[in-house]
Design an enzyme around this catalytic site. Structure first.
Site, short mmCIF file in Angstrom:
data_model
loop_
_atom_site.label_atom_id
_atom_site.label_comp_id
_atom_site.label_asym_id
_atom_site.label_seq_id
_atom_site.Cartn_x
_atom_site.Cartn_y
_atom_site.Cartn_z
N ALA A 109 0.67 -1.14 -0.08
CA ALA A 109 0.01 -0.03 -0.06
C ALA A 109 0.88 1.08 -0.04
CB ALA A 109 -0.92 0.10 1.07
N LYS A 110 0.44 2.46 -0.44
CA LYS A 110 1.04 3.65 -0.33
C LYS A 110 -0.02 4.80 -0.11
CE LYS A 110 5.42 4.92 -0.14
NZ LYS A 110 6.65 4.00 0.36
#
Ligand code: NAD
Length: 424
Positions: A113-114
């Protein structure tokens, strides 16, 4: 792209393009279902939120925030959260994909994720930063959680921001949930050794690479670009283990001494920002010269895209260990392969950060803190296992270290997708 002082014709590649290209390269070596590859080219979800902030002067400003969640087949999403004016949805997606490969190479039970907010944190007061972070936590609350998605610090965010984020989330959940973020202060469930961990893992991997290619660490010369969290911690460990760190740099320039630098005496970014060139008694050289020094090992640990078609032919190191994310362009990578320069990729070398984040999450859900010694011992063990996994692929398939790392990661993710199947 960072200026190396020379002309480059390298097209800067976006993070998504890099992630997809690496996926295809690894897939070419594996018998993986095409549907799985296509699925992995796209994120599972991207959340876009508007974050209103009451400014200190009474005005209300609206900021845009993102959270890209790439793939959760092996466990909850995991990745950083940055506050930077250059944050884009595309960048979050690309970096979330990198996180998926990084977690899989390290065999951590997480997917990538980011996220982040388009904001210049330097233009916010501390109170504004706190309000922005708490509201961002609230906007994301339905999509994150210790078993769903666990953010961490990144550019422009720090342990304090993680503490506010964790507090805001916990207040709304009605119970203290330290495992919702990592990179917190140890007093509220953060892990000892997390800050040092990406640099430490870079040092461990550099040491293993030296051993693999028959360099005695005591006789090995090393140049390190960047003396921030990653660069300084890598330098400190390598210096402690007897290596000859001959050059380090910050944004202002580099210092060089072929007899070796006294790394302990140089102020780190944290102690005194950008003070490397004020350290007397050594030759001052420009940053781009550091990259071309005649050393055994080069560690770019500052920013991305510093090794390009413009300087790859002039690099004299035998081994490059990527401390920064994405310091080598695709063209430079091809030049290094032809020149037999071994490039150990970022997704392996600096993965100590996410690995100790995983330790922090384990400590949080078990409500039991580990000592620094235990963290470092377990980090060493995880890094050596990952190194061996990647080394086996290098030896068996005759591929580069980068391709080998992506092959290790993709084969794990693909196997998990096959085992779980596609529902409904
Ligand atoms: P930092 O801000 O602590 O330090 C960056 C260092 O690079 C500083 O010494 C700075 O002066 C120097 N620098 C900045 N611009 C430069 C330039 N144009 N030329 C030469 N030097 C320059 O950052 P950090 O946390 O050490 O991160 C460095 C790299 O490592 C980034 O690519 C980051 O994404 C990556 N990384 C960081 C972590 C982490 O948890 N800190 C984990 C994995 C990867």
């Amino acid at each position: 792209m960072a200026s190396t002082g020379k002309q480059t014709t390298d097209e800067p590649e976006t993070a998504v393009e890099t992630a997809r290209r690496q996926l295809e390269r690894a897939a070419a070596h594996l018998d993986v279902d095409r549907g799985t590859i296509e699925r992995l080219k796209h994120p599972d979800q991207v959340h876009r939120v508007s974050v209103p902030l009451k400014r200190d002067n009474g005005d209300t400003d609206i900021f845009t925030g993102y959270r890209a969640q790439h793939d959760s087949v092996r466990g909850p999403f995991k990745g950083g959260m940055r506050y930077h004016p250059g944050v884009t949805e595309d960048e979050c997606v690309g970096l979330s994909m990198w996180m998926t490969w990084k977690c899989a190479v390290m065999d951590l039970p997480f997917g990538g994720a980011k996220g982040g907010i388009i904001v210049n944190p330097k233009e916010l007061s501390n109170e504004e930063k706190e309000r922005l972070t708490r509201r961002f936590a609230e906007e994301l609350r339905d999509f994150i959680g210790p078993m769903r998605d666990i953010p961490a610090p990144d550019m422009g965010t720090d342990a304090q921001a993680m503490a506010w984020f964790m507090d805001a989330y916990s207040m709304q959940e009605g119970e203290t949930q330290p495992g919702v973020v990592t990179g917190k202060p140890p007093v509220i469930g953060g892990s000892y050794g997390r800050e040092e961990s990406p640099g430490r893992s870079v040092a461990i991997i550099a040491r293993e690479a030296c051993e693999y290619y028959d360099y005695d660490l005591e006789d090995t010369s090393i140049a390190i670009q960047g003396f921030g969290s990653v660069g300084a911690n890598a330098a400190l460990s390598l210096h402690e283990w007897g290596a000859n760190v001959v050059a380090v740099s910050d944004v202002n320039g580099a210092i060089y001494d072929e007899d070796g630098l006294d790394i302990d005496a140089i102020p780190t970014h944290e102690e005194e920002p950008e003070a490397v060139t004020t350290f007397d008694g050594h030759e001052a050289i420009p940053n781009e010269k550091l990259l071309e020094l005649d050393v055994d090992v080069l560690i770019p640990a500052a920013i991305g895209n510093v090794l390009t078609d413009a300087n790859a032919h002039d690099v004299q190191a035998d081994i490059i260990v990527e401390g920064a994310n994405g310091p080598t362009t695709t063209t430079a990578d091809e030049i290094f392969e032809k020149r037999d320069i071994h490039v150990i990729p970022d997704i392996l070398a600096n993965a100590g950060g996410v690995t100790v984040s995983y330790f922090e999450w384990l400590q949080d859900i078990n409500r039991r803190q580990w000592s620094l010694e235990r963290v470092n011992e377990e980090l060493e063990s995880e890094m050596l296992t990952a190194w061996d996994d990647v080394r086996s692929e290098v030896e068996e398939r005759g591929v580069t270290w980068r391709d080998a790392a992506y092959i290790v990661g993709l084969s794990r993710i693909a196997a998990a997708h096959t085992a779980r199947g596609l529902w409904p």
